[in-house]
Design a protein around this motif. Structure first.
Motif, short mmCIF file in Angstrom:
data_model
loop_
_atom_site.label_atom_id
_atom_site.label_comp_id
_atom_site.label_asym_id
_atom_site.label_seq_id
_atom_site.Cartn_x
_atom_site.Cartn_y
_atom_site.Cartn_z
N THR A 139 7.73 3.87 2.12
CA THR A 139 6.25 3.47 2.06
C THR A 139 6.15 2.11 1.63
O THR A 139 5.08 1.38 1.47
CB THR A 139 5.57 4.45 1.06
N LEU A 140 7.15 1.23 1.41
CA LEU A 140 7.25 0.16 0.84
C LEU A 140 7.29 -1.04 2.08
O LEU A 140 7.75 -0.97 3.06
CB LEU A 140 8.65 -0.28 0.20
N SER A 141 6.71 -2.38 1.68
CA SER A 141 6.68 -3.24 2.46
C SER A 141 7.97 -3.82 2.66
O SER A 141 8.91 -3.57 2.22
CB SER A 141 5.82 -4.32 2.06
N GLY A 142 8.11 -4.63 3.88
CA GLY A 142 9.31 -5.15 4.23
C GLY A 142 9.98 -6.15 3.15
O GLY A 142 11.13 -6.06 2.73
N GLY A 143 8.96 -6.89 2.49
CA GLY A 143 9.47 -7.70 1.06
C GLY A 143 10.06 -6.92 0.12
O GLY A 143 11.02 -7.29 -0.54
N LEU A 144 9.26 -5.82 -0.34
CA LEU A 144 9.68 -5.00 -1.32
C LEU A 144 11.19 -4.16 -0.94
O LEU A 144 12.02 -4.07 -1.91
CB LEU A 144 8.56 -3.78 -1.57
#
Ligand code: ADP
Ligand code: MG
Length: 302
Positions: free
Chosen positions: A132-137
């Motif tokens: 569920t996390l963005s690429g950056g996270l």
């Protein structure tokens, strides 16, 4: 903290690294900048002990990568270009699994996880599934994972590729804070100019060789003056005409002419007046790292 001496590597008879030498000081953020195929990942694999060099040596935190790979692995945290997280697990679960791999457990592991999550700004996402996390996270979770065994050195291969500029800046800020707060030495590879520009020092790698090294400012200062970019119909003919008239040597790239010149604004006026109607557009900028690369190699990074 990192000492690389005359490293050379070949795949079959293709030379991937050629006599590369440099040093990284403790607490530095050091960049390897170069286009695809430049040799960055090859160097990265040697430093992370995934691969043995054909010749030359590399020493990290006092340990030789070839002779003492286990000691090197204890000293470095490694973030690979391809993602290594279990997407069906939470942030915390990924970190715990990594801790177990290092033989960590109990309060010690909990402390280390807390610290790593805090450093990378992940504390409030600990229960979130990685998918569920963005690429950056996700990249930040990768870094947290790489730091659990408290290495002195962090190695990152194209850690910011695929991220948008805002996520990239955010990643750089976290990397910066690792250096500030924990004194971690960072070596990263990138083909992104903006990211390279935030390093303390860098080397430019082209076809396996170092073509330039220095701070971003030192590198840009190699170009004495401005860079003028001209769009013209016939690049070769115009390059010759400009060379004859202004005694400068334009380079031809992607249908454009690039001229490195002092007082570029004056040159622009003169060149437009000298060839009325033949110049479709004119641009002027202060030298970038891309210009330095073009200057040294005649090729482009992008
Ligand atoms: P970069 O990471 O800067 O894109 P690499 O280190 O991956 O560069 O590649 C350097 C050179 O070595 C390139 O010419 C590439 O094609 C070649 N190369 C990389 N990995 C392999 C491999 N496993 N087998 C054969 N050639 C390779
Ligand atoms: Mg690579």
């Amino acid at each position: 903290m990192i000492e690389v001496k005359n490293l050379t590597h070949r795949y079959g008879d293709r030379v991937a690294l050629s006599n590369v030498s440099f040093e990284v000081k403790k607490g530095e953020i050091f960049g390897l900048l170069g286009p695809n195929g430049g040799g960055k990942s090859t160097l990265f694999r040697i430093l992370s002990t995934m691969m043995v060099p054909a010749s030359g040596a590399a020493v990290i935190a006092g340990h030789d990568v070839e002779r003492e790979p286990a000691a090197v692995r204890r000293s470095v945290g490694v973030v690979f270009q391809t993602q290594s997280l279990d997407k069906a697990l939470t942030v915390e679960e990924n970190l715990r699994a990594q801790g177990h791999l290092h033989g960590l457990s109990g309060a010690d592991l909990r402390d280390r996880m807390e610290r790593a999550m805090e450093r990378l700004g992940l504390a409030d996402r600990r229960k979130d599934l990685v998918e569920t996390l963005s690429g950056g996270l996700r990249r930040r979770v990768e870094i947290a994972k790489a730091l659990l065994h408290r290495p002195q050195v962090l190695l990152m291969d194209e850690a910011s590729s695929g991220l948008d500029p805002a996520a990239r800046r955010d990643l750089s800020r976290h990397v910066e804070s690792l250096r500030e707060n924990d004194g971690v030495t960072i070596l990263l590879t990138t083909h992104i100019l903006e990211e390279a520009g935030r390093c303390d020092r860098l080397i430019l790698l082209h076809q396996g060789s170092i073509v330039a090294h220095g701070t971003p400012a030192e590198l840009r200062a190699r170009i004495g003056g401005d860079v003028v970019v001209l769009e013209v119909a016939d690049t070769q003919a115009m390059a010759a005409a400009i060379e004859q008239r202004f005694h400068v040597h334009p380079s031809v790239m992607d249908g454009q002419l690039r001229v490195e010149i002092k007082d570029g604004h004056r040159f622009i006026t003169e060149v437009v007046e000298a060839f009325p109607g033949s110049i479709d557009s004119v641009g002027l900028h202060k030298p970038t790292l891309e210009d330095v690369f073009v200057h040294e190699t005649g090729a482009s990074i992008a």
